[in-house]
Scaffold this motif. Structure first.
Motif, PDB file in Angstrom:
ATOM      1  N   ILE A 178      57.035  26.436  70.868  1.00 62.77           N
ATOM      2  CA  ILE A 178      55.962  26.011  71.777  1.00 62.77           C
ATOM      3  C   ILE A 178      56.321  24.690  72.448  1.00 62.77           C
ATOM      4  CG2 ILE A 178      53.607  25.074  71.796  1.00 62.77           C
ATOM      5  CD1 ILE A 178      53.622  28.045  71.977  1.00 62.77           C
ATOM      6  N   GLN A 179      56.912  23.776  71.687  1.00 60.87           N
ATOM      7  CA  GLN A 179      57.222  22.459  72.257  1.00 60.87           C
ATOM      8  C   GLN A 179      58.333  22.527  73.303  1.00 60.87           C
ATOM      9  OE1 GLN A 179      58.442  19.041  69.704  1.00 60.87           O
ATOM     10  NE2 GLN A 179      56.594  18.121  70.599  1.00 60.87           N
ATOM     11  N   ILE A 180      59.190  23.528  73.217  1.00 60.12           N
ATOM     12  CA  ILE A 180      60.204  23.710  74.265  1.00 60.12           C
ATOM     13  C   ILE A 180      59.516  23.913  75.606  1.00 60.12           C
ATOM     14  CG2 ILE A 180      61.962  25.310  75.121  1.00 60.12           C
ATOM     15  CD1 ILE A 180      62.800  25.736  72.206  1.00 60.12           C
ATOM     16  N   LYS A 181      58.406  24.643  75.571  1.00 65.63           N
ATOM     17  CA  LYS A 181      57.682  24.936  76.804  1.00 65.63           C
ATOM     18  C   LYS A 181      56.754  23.794  77.201  1.00 65.63           C
ATOM     19  CE  LYS A 181      55.239  28.693  79.005  1.00 65.63           C
ATOM     20  NZ  LYS A 181      54.763  30.074  78.882  1.00 65.63           N
ATOM     21  N   PHE A 182      56.162  23.131  76.206  1.00 61.06           N
ATOM     22  CA  PHE A 182      55.230  22.038  76.475  1.00 61.06           C
ATOM     23  C   PHE A 182      55.704  20.798  75.711  1.00 61.06           C
ATOM     24  CE2 PHE A 182      52.705  25.997  76.554  1.00 61.06           C
ATOM     25  CZ  PHE A 182      52.365  26.003  77.894  1.00 61.06           C
ATOM     26  N   PRO A 183      56.632  20.028  76.266  1.00 63.31           N
ATOM     27  CA  PRO A 183      57.261  18.914  75.542  1.00 63.31           C
ATOM     28  C   PRO A 183      56.265  17.842  75.084  1.00 63.31           C
ATOM     29  CG  PRO A 183      58.527  19.477  77.506  1.00 63.31           C
ATOM     30  CD  PRO A 183      57.237  20.233  77.592  1.00 63.31           C
ATOM     31  N   GLU A 184      55.144  17.665  75.799  1.00 64.84           N
ATOM     32  CA  GLU A 184      54.190  16.615  75.459  1.00 64.84           C
ATOM     33  C   GLU A 184      53.159  17.068  74.441  1.00 64.84           C
ATOM     34  OE1 GLU A 184      54.724  13.603  76.604  1.00 64.84           O
ATOM     35  OE2 GLU A 184      56.444  14.421  77.686  1.00 64.84           O
ATOM     36  N   CYS A 185      53.238  18.289  74.003  1.00 65.91           N
ATOM     37  CA  CYS A 185      52.234  18.864  73.113  1.00 65.91           C
ATOM     38  C   CYS A 185      52.439  18.363  71.666  1.00 65.91           C
ATOM     39  CB  CYS A 185      52.327  20.388  73.162  1.00 65.91           C
ATOM     40  SG  CYS A 185      51.055  21.234  72.230  1.00 65.91           S
TER      41      CYS A 185
END
Length: 504
Positions: free
Chosen positions: A438-445
């Protein structure tokens, strides 16, 4: 009609109707490749093609050139050129070439049982379910592809002098333009010569044009110009011998760059501006195309490739129906998510015991109540969070992928039964893998785990120390909610070192 027994009648045969098929008809999932695909796979395959064609991606000629070089299948490349680059609808034969050719190509790109160093195996009957990943790979690879040999010459299928489609095309001497045979015969009858040639040429130098005859018999009447590819001798065929340069995980990651190949949840258009086209589930086994939004995000027009029709749907009702559908692989959220939360729920045999001695409530029932409260509060506040549900009892199982819609999580909860060992640390290891994706897609998450358990581990292959190190390295915090009498304080320590809370 003025025809008698002495008349010479000219005619031609065609299997095409005058109007020809529509794009919806051509992209309807009404054809199976030689290797049968699932109904879901067919819907994904044709919906992805519909989205690509609607988007008309710039530089698609590069993609055609890349596919031509990889496969050596000029029928496939020609069909894609007409369908995407020229917006022309092909014939049934071209549709077969499209389906069969792309199946073989996708099969080569995706990992199979003989693939080495791959933790995913995609069976032959499931290939089309991964069409977006394959197209994402082809788009990225085609960026450096040369279109030097993508040269086409326009072949006019109608007589230039009359505007009528050829039925018996002939060539007179070395003239560049074709003529209709009946026109030549009529001119000879009347003793008139055609422009740029003599009567002698018309009598002795008339030859059938077999190339044009083949085109006429294979192309629908509504197509007036055919792009004939000219560089056949310059592009050697490779016979689908493909060696993918990227792993399946990398192929999935590349979808971020292509919004029209991503699957959006039904509630996204109601919260943010969504650029059509993109993909959206119509049911568990049917992926459609989000075509356009209407009525302020409440209703949307979707293309259903299984029926070949557009339909208007209420997005909230669709979201309720899709509570069981996992779209975590390529989900796009309504807002940039602030936090991704993986809920780990213990369903092992020990959860069938009573919570405390003074109550008859079982641990699993208590956990279900806790999750219900968490889901209700999450939906009430409508925070921009993605939540996934995982159970561990005997084995770690992803019950529902990351989504904003928690409507049907409860239905899963109430059907759970306690059984099996407690691979607690293996479940935490699985959460690291999923959250990192998930963080690959949303780095600030921000990444969080909420673990509902009695705290006892049994059967894990991972060790608590190694898991704690991995969680800390990935900046994943662990909330632990323990029920019943707790004999194991290890989970307490994991929560402490990751910076979060433990509730007894």
């Amino acid at each position: 009609m003025g025809v008698d027994e002495e008349s010479l009648v000219h005619f031609f045969l065609s299997s095409h109707t005058e109007d020809g098929p529509s794009v919806e008809e051509f992209l309807t999932a009404d054809i199976q490749p030689a290797v049968q695909q699932t109904m879901k796979g067919l819907s994904v395959f044709f919906s992805t093609l519909y989205s690509i064609r609607t988007k008309q991606v710039g530089g698609f000629r590069n993609v055609v050139a890349h596919i031509r070089r990889l496969t050596g299948c000029h029928a496939l490349a020609q069909t894609l050129h007409q369908l995407i680059c020229r917006n022309e609808i092909g014939t049934k034969v071209q549709k077969i070439a499209l389906v069969e050719g792309l199946y073989i190509l996708f099969r080569e790109l995706l990992p199979n049982r003989s693939s080495k160093s791959c933790d995913v195996i995609i069976e032959d009957g499931e290939v089309f379910e991964y069409s977006p990943e394959c197209w994402g790979y082809l788009f990225s690879q085609a960026e450096r592809e040369s279109i030097e040999h993508e040269n086409f010459a326009p072949m006019y299928l109608s007589c230039l002098s009359t505007g009528i489609r050829f039925s018996e095309p002939v060539r007179i001497a070395d003239l560049p333009d074709l003529c209709e045979r009946s026109t030549v015969l009529q001119a000879l009858n009347d003793g008139e010569k055609l422009p740029n040639c003599t009567l002698e040429d018309m009598r002795k130098s008339v030859k059938r044009d077999t190339t044009m005859e083949k085109l006429i018999l294979s192309i629908p009447p509504m197509i007036r110009t055919y792009p004939l590819w000219l560089s056949y001798e310059h592009v050697p065929g490779s016979n689908f011998r493909v060696n993918p340069e990227k792993t399946f995980s990398q192929m999935k990651e590349e979808l971020v760059a292509y919004p029209h190949l991503q699957i959006i949840p039904p509630l996204q258009p109601s919260h943010s501006c969504v650029e059509a086209p993109c993909l959206m589930y119509l049911s568990e086994n049917n992926l459609g195309v989000y075509v356009q939004n209407s009525k302020g995000g409440v209703e949307a027009c979707l293309f259903d490739s299984l029926t070949g029709k557009h339909k208007d749907v209420m997005l909230k009702e669709l979201a309720k129906e899709l509570g069981d559908v996992r779209t975590d692989v390529s989900v796009r959220t309504t807002k940039t998510p602030r936090e991704a939360i993986m809920v780990l729920l213990d369903t092992s045999g020990s959860m069938d015991e009573e919570c405390y001695s003074d109550t008859k409530m079982k641990k699993l029932d208590a956990v279900k109540q806790l999750f219900d409260a968490f889901a209700n509060r999450s939906m009430a506040y409508d925070f921009p969070h993605l939540i996934s549900l995982v159970t561990f009892g005997g084995e770690v199982q992803i019950v529902h992928g990351f989504t904003e819609n928690l409507e049907k999580f409860k239905a899963h909860m109430h059907s759970l039964q306690a059984a099996g060992h407690t691979p607690l640390y293996d479940a935490l290891a699985q959460s690291v893998s999923e959250l990192n994706n998930i963080q690959i897609k949303f780095p600030e998450c921000h990444l969080r785990v909420i673990c509902l358990t009695d705290g006892n581990d049994l059967g894990s292959k991972k060790t608590p120390v190694s898991i704690a190190h991995v969680l800390m390295s990935a900046n994943i915090v662990v909330d632990s909610i323990l029920v019943g009498k707790v004999d194991n304080n290890t989970l307490h320590g994991i929560s402490n070192v990751t910076g979060l809370y433990l509730v007894l």
